[in-house]
Design an enzyme around this catalytic site. Sequence first.
Site, PDB file in Angstrom:
ATOM      1  N   ASP A 190      -1.884  -0.170  -9.197  1.00  0.00           N
ATOM      2  CA  ASP A 190      -1.212  -0.353  -8.087  1.00  0.00           C
ATOM      3  C   ASP A 190      -1.903   0.089  -6.662  1.00  0.00           C
ATOM      4  O   ASP A 190      -1.423  -0.448  -5.713  1.00  0.00           O
ATOM      5  CB  ASP A 190       0.240   0.471  -8.092  1.00  0.00           C
TER       6      ASP A 190
ATOM      7  N   ASP B 119       9.307   3.923 -17.191  1.00  0.00           N
ATOM      8  CA  ASP B 119       8.770   3.379 -16.011  1.00  0.00           C
ATOM      9  C   ASP B 119       9.463   4.204 -14.642  1.00  0.00           C
ATOM     10  O   ASP B 119       8.773   4.436 -13.850  1.00  0.00           O
ATOM     11  CB  ASP B 119       9.364   1.949 -15.477  1.00  0.00           C
TER      12      ASP B 119
END
Length: 866
Positions: A183, A405
């Site tokens: 990310d 998550d």
Amino acid sequence: MSTHGKRAVRQRVRAATTAAAAMALLAAPLCITTSASAAEAHVDNPYAGATQYVNPTYAAAVESAATRAGDATLAAKMRTVAKQPTAVWMDRISAITGNADGNGLKFHLDNALAQKGSGPIVFNLVIYDLPGRDCYALASNGELPATDAGLARYKTEYIDPIAALLSDPKYADIRISATIEPDSLPNLVTNISEATCQQAAPYYKAGVKYALDKLHAIPNVYNYIDIGHSGWLGWDSNAGPAATLFADVAKSTTAGFASVDGFVSDVANTTPLNEPFLPDSTISVGGTPIRSSSYYEWNFDFDEADFTAHMHRLLVAAGFPSSLGMLVDTSRNGWGGPARPTAVSTSTNHNTYVNESRVDKRVHRGAWCNPLGAGIGELPQATPSGYTSSHLDAFVWIKPPGESDGASSDIPNDQGKRFDRMCDPTFVSPKLSNQLTGATPNAPLAGQWFEDQFKTLVANAYPVLAGGTTPPVDTTAPSVPAGLTAGTPTSTTVPLSWTASTDNVAVTGYNVYRGTTLVGTSTSTSYTVTGLTAATAYSFTVRAKDAAGNLSAASTAVTVTTATGTVTDTTAPSVPTGLTAGTTTTTTVPLSWNASTDNTGGTGVAGYEVYRGTTLVATTTSTSYTVTGLSPATAYSFTVRAKDLAGNVSVASSAVSATTQTGTVTDTTAPSVPTGLTAGTTTTTSVPLSWTASTDNVAVTGYDVYRGTTLVTTTTSTSYTVTGLSPATAYSFTVRAKDAAGNISTASAAVTATTQSGTSTGACSVKYTASSWNTGFTASVKVTNTGTAALSSWTLGFSFANGQTVTQGWSADWSQSGTAVSAKNAAWNGTLAAGQSVDIGFNGSHTGTNNAPTAFTINGAACTNA
């Protein structure tokens, strides 16, 4: 849309059983053998011919879930998962030696040695602890701040100990595949407008560079940089700048491009490897490109096979070697189960066609947190066949299935993780077109075991896991279409027809080609090719396709010449029928009707005119339209007329009447007056303001900031920095609150502030570099204080030579007036010590010429060009 920052968070696996139970699951005895042979040379694809490390801690967690499954078939599938290799995540400094959440890196490396047979073994490792980690989302924020101190700790307390352990000669025969900082760099492509990402940007680049340098120096380590996924960087406007950014970071390392062995996509995300019923993103349905659907938003990359091929081309063009390898995380992108479509849609509406055909059943491609309905994808596999253009080294499981998550509610913790509403199943997210997130409820913190979702992932796995029944794969193409003939052409169209093909399952449609160009698809045995040139010969063929995506060979070609000139068409289309009104609101009425037809040899139906009474309110090419801007509780009459390309208009349809709903009570109450207006530390040209939030009977939507009686801005926050002021000048400011109905509060109490006196800054130098593509470019600017005193509250100035425009900047407050550009320091880099530099930059646009500026100033004083 091309600015998506929709993304997935990732965490390392958490211990769910004791080490003793974990060890019992290893097939090989835990005894480490040594070899006198030298370590192997660095290879092109570390996965080729190798096994992969099976994490015993994760295997124990899965085995424990299998004992609780209560379903023998589901338990058998879970035990298949327990045997699969997964990555080990180093998500905190304490993870290196081991902490309450799991064993340390040495434990796993020793177990990898125990699992190694006579051939090579790959150990999948995730490097994930950058300063300011996860600058856009909240669920996986980390322990290190985006500061110089945070970067120093990242280097000395995180990367250095990992590199030292991996360098131990004992582990020289283990191929270590390192996924570098999920990310991080993708966030700098799409989310650099966020203040947290602007602050983190220089530390992301410096941290990734340092990690690449330290790990590449170890011969048996292979570096793979995370590149997000197709629903994040797939748009050309994101993919191009991303490739440039990755190349710039690689070029900053000691070994340059050689420090990067490849890239990994879909880490911890659920974007499918393939969309089997949407194999061609360029086709149109009902005259509309399917990539323009609300789900794909003009993105050509529907799946990770498309995306990795797209990115590989761009990365090689940016300077990376063509031998670059790609990985896809297939741990959660299978999308099987009862909701998986079994055939391509037959709808002629492009949105319906896409939604009925896609296997990805999320409400939006940006729904990243514990999505309901997802399933495990392909098992880990080296050099998978059928993906030549993607250059895949392997399918890997970077995110171990069953790890959360992010928490679906706020859970206090000491790991820096925060509550992200994208993980809340009750949240209607503006980022998802105002839809519910589709997240699984009752989720724990990111990275912790989430058994409810694990059961779903196993049950919905595709291909179906051992212990279940995998649907048979259809590999037989339909028969070749026969009898292709052309009807009477016009100057711009050719009507085609053919005999239906047959298939072992079912024919779902036909692709129509002009030469080698796909010009359309049809679910029937006829199609009219349009947009042709008069008096021109064309060759056409047709291929049949089935639900599995198998295409027949091409039919025998038919050649036809369009008519010369334009034949006058004076016949109007048929009258639209079936006009109906749907459910109204206070201001809208949705209408729909049946399609009209045009005369044989005519120019074809071009669209429809929608009338409110005798007033034309819209022209549309579809058979539906929503009339807006109406008054509440009012009756309206509507008709529709069809028109063709020659301009002939049909008689009006039968009228339909509809009454809008009754309106709501008008909001006339203004918000409360903002209080506590204060001015912070001024500069020579700016004054920072802050105030206490107002309240409203409905909701406050923003604030108007005034300099004297002049409105200088509107903001949704309770702070704003007024810029463009004169040095040594007193100014008075007030603030007014406003709501959605346009009600504005009275002005706050005024605050007076005086800007600082302008002073010379001493010596400075500026290095300006730019990387262009098409009509866009990315500029990097290094500002250095070459004087002997510290430089505070600086503003960089320069002018463009060719009319370029700044579109998005970072690490400074960028503004532009005509050709003049200024960049004022951010809050975190406002002071430059003598000899210190700061890196800032921006994305811009140009019209073909992109010469660099030739003169730069700091606070008005000229700088040298570095």
